[in-house]
Every structure is written in C-alpha cells, then in structure tokens.
Design a protein around this motif. Structure first.
Motif, PDB file in Angstrom:
ATOM      1  N   ASN A  44      -0.744   9.548   3.478  1.00 19.78           N
ATOM      2  CA  ASN A  44       0.046   9.429   3.751  1.00 19.78           C
ATOM      3  C   ASN A  44       1.151  10.190   2.959  1.00 19.78           C
ATOM      4  O   ASN A  44       0.885   9.717   1.734  1.00 19.78           O
ATOM      5  CB  ASN A  44       0.592   9.581   4.618  1.00 19.78           C
ATOM      6  CG  ASN A  44      -0.073   8.683   6.295  1.00 19.78           C
ATOM      7  OD1 ASN A  44      -0.039   9.648   6.795  1.00 19.78           O
ATOM      8  ND2 ASN A  44      -0.578   7.228   5.869  1.00 19.78           N
ATOM      9  N   TYR A  85       4.051   7.810  -0.838  1.00 18.05           N
ATOM     10  CA  TYR A  85       2.810   7.952   0.118  1.00 18.05           C
ATOM     11  C   TYR A  85       2.532   6.741   0.685  1.00 18.05           C
ATOM     12  O   TYR A  85       2.772   5.525  -0.202  1.00 18.05           O
ATOM     13  CB  TYR A  85       1.564   7.840  -1.260  1.00 18.05           C
ATOM     14  CG  TYR A  85       2.374   8.852  -2.463  1.00 18.05           C
ATOM     15  CD1 TYR A  85       1.501  10.278  -2.430  1.00 18.05           C
ATOM     16  CD2 TYR A  85       3.153   8.753  -3.195  1.00 18.05           C
ATOM     17  CE1 TYR A  85       1.631  11.778  -3.227  1.00 18.05           C
ATOM     18  CE2 TYR A  85       3.372  10.077  -4.464  1.00 18.05           C
ATOM     19  CZ  TYR A  85       3.070  11.053  -4.344  1.00 18.05           C
ATOM     20  OH  TYR A  85       3.403  11.949  -4.886  1.00 18.05           O
ATOM     21  N   HIS A  86       0.842   6.940   1.600  1.00 21.67           N
ATOM     22  CA  HIS A  86       1.112   5.302   1.647  1.00 21.67           C
ATOM     23  C   HIS A  86      -0.803   5.625   0.927  1.00 21.67           C
ATOM     24  O   HIS A  86      -1.673   6.763   1.368  1.00 21.67           O
ATOM     25  CB  HIS A  86       0.880   5.705   3.636  1.00 21.67           C
ATOM     26  CG  HIS A  86      -0.637   4.163   3.936  1.00 21.67           C
ATOM     27  ND1 HIS A  86      -1.118   4.903   4.922  1.00 21.67           N
ATOM     28  CD2 HIS A  86      -0.175   3.255   3.759  1.00 21.67           C
ATOM     29  CE1 HIS A  86      -1.716   3.379   4.730  1.00 21.67           C
ATOM     30  NE2 HIS A  86      -1.078   2.560   4.664  1.00 21.67           N
ATOM     31  N   ASP A  96       0.359  -0.627  -0.115  1.00 21.46           N
ATOM     32  CA  ASP A  96      -0.564   0.078   0.349  1.00 21.46           C
ATOM     33  C   ASP A  96       0.692   1.436   0.371  1.00 21.46           C
ATOM     34  O   ASP A  96      -0.187   2.184   0.479  1.00 21.46           O
ATOM     35  CB  ASP A  96      -0.714   0.129   1.135  1.00 21.46           C
ATOM     36  CG  ASP A  96      -0.407  -0.329   2.541  1.00 21.46           C
ATOM     37  OD1 ASP A  96       0.939  -0.363   2.476  1.00 21.46           O
ATOM     38  OD2 ASP A  96      -1.110  -0.667   4.189  1.00 21.46           O
ATOM     39  N   HIS A  97       1.866   0.840  -0.410  1.00 17.91           N
ATOM     40  CA  HIS A  97       2.997   2.259  -0.827  1.00 17.91           C
ATOM     41  C   HIS A  97       3.936   2.652  -2.045  1.00 17.91           C
ATOM     42  O   HIS A  97       3.192   1.886  -3.201  1.00 17.91           O
ATOM     43  CB  HIS A  97       4.571   2.071  -0.053  1.00 17.91           C
ATOM     44  CG  HIS A  97       4.112   1.570   1.578  1.00 17.91           C
ATOM     45  ND1 HIS A  97       3.354   1.243   2.207  1.00 17.91           N
ATOM     46  CD2 HIS A  97       4.150   2.847   2.478  1.00 17.91           C
ATOM     47  CE1 HIS A  97       2.733   1.503   3.437  1.00 17.91           C
ATOM     48  NE2 HIS A  97       3.854   2.607   4.000  1.00 17.91           N
ATOM     49  N   ARG A 108      -4.522   3.905   1.549  1.00 20.54           N
ATOM     50  CA  ARG A 108      -5.501   3.330   2.151  1.00 20.54           C
ATOM     51  C   ARG A 108      -6.981   3.254   1.859  1.00 20.54           C
ATOM     52  O   ARG A 108      -7.662   4.650   1.354  1.00 20.54           O
ATOM     53  CB  ARG A 108      -5.773   3.888   4.064  1.00 20.54           C
ATOM     54  CG  ARG A 108      -7.159   2.706   4.531  1.00 20.54           C
ATOM     55  CD  ARG A 108      -7.242   3.573   5.890  1.00 20.54           C
ATOM     56  NE  ARG A 108      -7.463   5.194   5.458  1.00 20.54           N
ATOM     57  CZ  ARG A 108      -8.593   5.509   5.881  1.00 20.54           C
ATOM     58  NH1 ARG A 108      -9.372   4.686   5.453  1.00 20.54           N
ATOM     59  NH2 ARG A 108      -9.136   7.396   5.935  1.00 20.54           N
TER      60      ARG A 108
END
Length: 133
Positions: free
Chosen positions: A113, A104-105, A70-71, A107
């Motif tokens: 983020n 970036y993260h 998820d990054h 969700r």
C-alpha cells in the motif's frame, strides 16, 4: 524487522534514482493499493517512468524516514526542473523544490500500500513569484 525494512526502503529509493524500474519486482507486490485505488505493479512503474519523462533530473532525497513494524513513513525532497506539465502544473521549465509525504505498508518485505501527498501548493507558490535573474 525495522532495520531490515529501512535497508529495503533505501535500496528501493536507490533503484528509483538509478532508473532501475525493472528491479521494482524486488520491492513492490504484483498488485498494490495506491492512494486507495487498486493498481498493478506495471501501472505503478508506468507512473514512475512518466514522472521521469516529464522531469529528467528527478532525484529522490530522503529527508525524514520513520520505520515501524511493517510501515514506512518518509518525507522525500525534490529539487528539479520539470520539462512538461506534471500534477496538473506547468512549471515552464523552471526549477522547483517540493516535498512528498509518503506512507507505505509492506507485506513480506515488499510494498503493498502507498499513500502519497505532494506539496502542489508549494510548487504553485514558487511559480507565482518572478524568476531571479
């Protein structure tokens, strides 16, 4: 997930390059963290719009893209002509090239983020050399 996330990220960059800031709700959560500070999507959109106002020829070019779980990690490249002071630097209308390293993260397939580092030293170094005639 990685291939899907890569497609989402590339669509996000295409939206930025297309000046489609109203599409940000597809890519960015209502609330996010930007370099450790709590922001709203509206604040994030205002930052992007402000950059565009200062740099009308701004174009995001993906030079390196790594997607894992998820990054997303990306080296973005800019070759542009700032018309106003940005990042505390007055380019005086000179063309500059620089990199942004951004992480970036995500969700639920939207940005939650952002950690961004822009090569301001590289910009200043370019501006300290005389312009080529």
């Amino acid at each position: 997930m990685s291939e899907q996330l890569e497609d989402i990220y590339r669509d996000y960059i295409a939206a930025l390059n297309g000046r489609r800031f109203d599409d940000l709700d597809r890519f960015v959560h209502d609330r996010l963290t930007y370099n450790g500070a709590e922001w709203t999507r509206d604040q994030y959109q205002a930052l992007l719009a402000d950059d565009l106002q200062k740099i009308p020829d701004l174009h995001y070019e993906i030079r390196l893209l790594v997607v894992r779980s998820d990054h997303v990690a990306c080296r973005l490249w800019f070759d542009c002509t700032p018309q106003q002071e940005f990042l505390g630097i007055d380019a005086g209308g000179r063309r500059v090239s620089f990199a942004e390293h951004v992480f970036y993260h995500f969700r639920a397939n939207r940005i939650e983020n952002v950690w961004s580092l822009i090569d301001t030293d590289g910009i200043r170094q370019q501006l300290s050399t005389p312009e080529k005639q």
